[in-house]
Design an enzyme around this catalytic site. Sequence first.
Site, PDB file in Angstrom:
ATOM      1  CD1 TRP A  21     -20.406 -25.265  36.482  1.00 18.49           C
ATOM      2  CD2 TRP A  21     -21.866 -26.390  37.770  1.00 18.49           C
ATOM      3  NE1 TRP A  21     -21.003 -24.368  37.350  1.00 18.49           N
ATOM      4  CE2 TRP A  21     -21.895 -25.022  38.149  1.00 18.49           C
ATOM      5  CE3 TRP A  21     -22.699 -27.295  38.431  1.00 18.49           C
ATOM      6  CZ2 TRP A  21     -22.711 -24.550  39.171  1.00 18.49           C
ATOM      7  CZ3 TRP A  21     -23.519 -26.814  39.449  1.00 18.49           C
ATOM      8  CH2 TRP A  21     -23.526 -25.457  39.809  1.00 18.49           C
ATOM      9  CG  ASP A  51     -23.865 -31.650  30.458  1.00 16.36           C
ATOM     10  OD1 ASP A  51     -24.702 -31.474  29.550  1.00 16.36           O
ATOM     11  OD2 ASP A  51     -23.830 -30.957  31.490  1.00 16.36           O
ATOM     12  CE1 TYR A  56     -22.719 -25.113  33.813  1.00 11.40           C
ATOM     13  CE2 TYR A  56     -21.818 -27.033  32.719  1.00 11.40           C
ATOM     14  CZ  TYR A  56     -22.838 -26.413  33.396  1.00 11.40           C
ATOM     15  OH  TYR A  56     -23.996 -27.116  33.661  1.00 11.40           O
TER      16      TYR A  56
HETATM   17  N1  LIG Z   1     -28.641 -26.565  35.131  1.00  9.08           N
HETATM   18  C1  LIG Z   1     -27.940 -27.538  34.596  1.00  9.08           C
HETATM   19  O1  LIG Z   1     -28.140 -27.878  33.470  1.00  9.08           O
HETATM   20  C2  LIG Z   1     -26.895 -28.214  35.433  1.00  9.08           C
HETATM   21  C3  LIG Z   1     -26.792 -27.947  36.801  1.00  9.08           C
HETATM   22  C4  LIG Z   1     -25.898 -28.685  37.569  1.00  9.08           C
HETATM   23  C5  LIG Z   1     -25.092 -29.636  36.949  1.00  9.08           C
HETATM   24  N2  LIG Z   1     -25.187 -29.854  35.618  1.00  9.08           N
HETATM   25  C6  LIG Z   1     -24.337 -30.854  34.932  1.00  9.08           C
HETATM   26  O2  LIG Z   1     -24.274 -32.032  35.710  1.00  9.08           O
HETATM   27  C7  LIG Z   1     -22.918 -32.337  36.035  1.00  9.08           C
HETATM   28  C8  LIG Z   1     -22.821 -33.057  37.366  1.00  9.08           C
HETATM   29  O3  LIG Z   1     -23.375 -32.310  38.407  1.00  9.08           O
HETATM   30  P1  LIG Z   1     -22.473 -31.503  39.454  1.00  9.08           P
HETATM   31  O4  LIG Z   1     -21.081 -31.387  38.896  1.00  9.08           O
HETATM   32  O5  LIG Z   1     -23.228 -30.273  39.790  1.00  9.08           O
HETATM   33  O6  LIG Z   1     -22.483 -32.392  40.748  1.00  9.08           O
HETATM   34  P2  LIG Z   1     -22.006 -33.882  41.128  1.00  9.08           P
HETATM   35  O7  LIG Z   1     -21.632 -34.610  39.889  1.00  9.08           O
HETATM   36  O8  LIG Z   1     -23.061 -34.442  41.987  1.00  9.08           O
HETATM   37  O9  LIG Z   1     -20.724 -33.599  42.040  1.00  9.08           O
HETATM   38  C9  LIG Z   1     -19.504 -33.303  41.441  1.00  9.08           C
HETATM   39  C10 LIG Z   1     -18.432 -32.939  42.464  1.00  9.08           C
HETATM   40  O10 LIG Z   1     -18.266 -33.945  43.454  1.00  9.08           O
HETATM   41  C11 LIG Z   1     -16.881 -34.120  43.751  1.00  9.08           C
HETATM   42  N3  LIG Z   1     -16.538 -35.488  43.314  1.00  9.08           N
HETATM   43  C12 LIG Z   1     -16.819 -36.069  42.130  1.00  9.08           C
HETATM   44  N4  LIG Z   1     -16.402 -37.357  42.087  1.00  9.08           N
HETATM   45  C13 LIG Z   1     -15.845 -37.605  43.289  1.00  9.08           C
HETATM   46  C14 LIG Z   1     -15.251 -38.758  43.857  1.00  9.08           C
HETATM   47  N5  LIG Z   1     -15.173 -39.900  43.196  1.00  9.08           N
HETATM   48  N6  LIG Z   1     -14.787 -38.665  45.133  1.00  9.08           N
HETATM   49  C15 LIG Z   1     -14.879 -37.517  45.823  1.00  9.08           C
HETATM   50  N7  LIG Z   1     -15.434 -36.387  45.326  1.00  9.08           N
HETATM   51  C16 LIG Z   1     -15.921 -36.428  44.071  1.00  9.08           C
HETATM   52  C17 LIG Z   1     -16.124 -33.052  42.963  1.00  9.08           C
HETATM   53  O11 LIG Z   1     -16.021 -31.839  43.707  1.00  9.08           O
HETATM   54  P3  LIG Z   1     -14.981 -31.604  44.930  1.00  9.08           P
HETATM   55  O12 LIG Z   1     -13.776 -32.427  44.655  1.00  9.08           O
HETATM   56  O13 LIG Z   1     -14.735 -30.134  44.939  1.00  9.08           O
HETATM   57  O14 LIG Z   1     -15.732 -32.024  46.169  1.00  9.08           O
HETATM   58  C18 LIG Z   1     -17.081 -32.807  41.808  1.00  9.08           C
HETATM   59  O15 LIG Z   1     -16.926 -31.557  41.210  1.00  9.08           O
HETATM   60  C19 LIG Z   1     -22.242 -30.959  35.983  1.00  9.08           C
HETATM   61  O16 LIG Z   1     -20.836 -31.053  35.881  1.00  9.08           O
HETATM   62  C20 LIG Z   1     -22.904 -30.382  34.762  1.00  9.08           C
HETATM   63  O17 LIG Z   1     -22.337 -30.926  33.583  1.00  9.08           O
HETATM   64  C21 LIG Z   1     -26.084 -29.161  34.851  1.00  9.08           C
END
Ligand SMILES: NC(=O)c1ccc[n+]([C@@H]2O[C@H](COP(=O)([O-])OP(=O)(O)OC[C@H]3O[C@@H](n4cnc5c(N)ncnc54)[C@H](OP(=O)(O)O)[C@@H]3O)[C@@H](O)[C@H]2O)c1
Length: 327
Positions: A21, A51, A56
């Site tokens: 995303w 995913d 996106y």
């Molecule tokens: N409705 C749906 O179907 C839906 C909704 C939400 C998500 N999703 C899917 O789920 C995936 C994961 O959820 P999410 O991306 O919303 O949230 P997440 O995985 O909880 O958080 C991702 C964010 O955290 C930061 N990050 C990641 N790894 C890190 C690390 N090792 N150290 C420091 N910061 C880190 C990055 O942003 P920063 O560097 O900017 O802080 C990254 O973009 C999405 O990419 C998407 O594929 C689907």
Amino acid sequence: MKYRALGRTGWKVSEISFGAWAIGGAWGNVDDRESLKALHRALDLGVNFFDTADVYGDGRSERLLARLKRERSEEVIIATKAGRRLEPHIASGYNRQNLSGFIDRSLRNLETDALDLLQLHCPPTEAYYHPQLFGELDDFVKQGKIRHYGVSVEKVEEALKAIEYPGVKTVQIIFNIFRQRPTELFFAEARRRETGILARVPLASGMLTGKLNAKSEFAADDHRAFNRHGEAFNRGETFSGVDYETGLQAIEELRALVPEEMTMAQFALRWILMFEAVSCAIPGAKTPSQVEDNTLAAEFPPLSDETMAATREIYNHRIRPLVHHYW
Ligand SMILES: NC(=O)c1ccc[n+]([C@@H]2O[C@H](COP(=O)([O-])OP(=O)(O)OC[C@H]3O[C@@H](n4cnc5c(N)ncnc54)[C@H](OP(=O)(O)O)[C@@H]3O)[C@@H](O)[C@H]2O)c1
């Protein structure tokens, strides 16, 4: 990297996979060159499952994945989603004609003849009570446009309803230290039916990395600035629906539980992998170093029973009253 069966799909997917995303949009400015480096690094480290969704970055994320596939020879499994292009976003919009158009567009973006896994993108609850919708998805499989289909849900109740349809092979649901309700009934039911589970928002939008504080700033086009109260889409997608200050307080309590050799992100991801029902976690990442940090989580031994109990306790007293009954 370790791999787990993705339900009845026949695929084995990396325990830590990749959520695409953020490299598409809605997370502040991203640079495609850096995003591609992150994707390549993920493949280097054994990630084989990605995913994404048609919305996106309006296809930007899908097109980056198509480019990754062109540049590499390893097997890459891509899950995408359809439905969020509907305007208005209503259950009756999830029909044959609209889905067919969305699928064709994703096929073009992903430069392929068949989508590996198509997920309904958090449709309104009513859609799960339309059996004909799942019949249409079966037809798309028969036509060869999609290999498998699943759902991405907001609520446990939607997940339980969705897996009654035999064609639903996977459920994507928010599951992390701040969102523990799926463990109660849903995981047991999903295991009984051999449904694959994708744990999304595993880092609570970055909160569970431990890097955020009261002074952290987010760009205006980052949902962590514009969707804290559900202004644009479901509130639960931003910091798992936990208000920012409460989240930070819980993080300070969690810090004491993180083993010395782990980063907090690795701890949060290893916690998710403690649940056998989960096929993979799909952390979002924007840079190669975030990918490295996250993928290493799969290499650590299990967390202790005491640690698991202590995280549960922090959830129970800090987080549960805020989220448990909603999703
Ligand atoms: N409705 C749906 O179907 C839906 C909704 C939400 C998500 N999703 C899917 O789920 C995936 C994961 O959820 P999410 O991306 O919303 O949230 P997440 O995985 O909880 O958080 C991702 C964010 O955290 C930061 N990050 C990641 N790894 C890190 C690390 N090792 N150290 C420091 N910061 C880190 C990055 O942003 P920063 O560097 O900017 O802080 C990254 O973009 C999405 O990419 C998407 O594929 C689907």
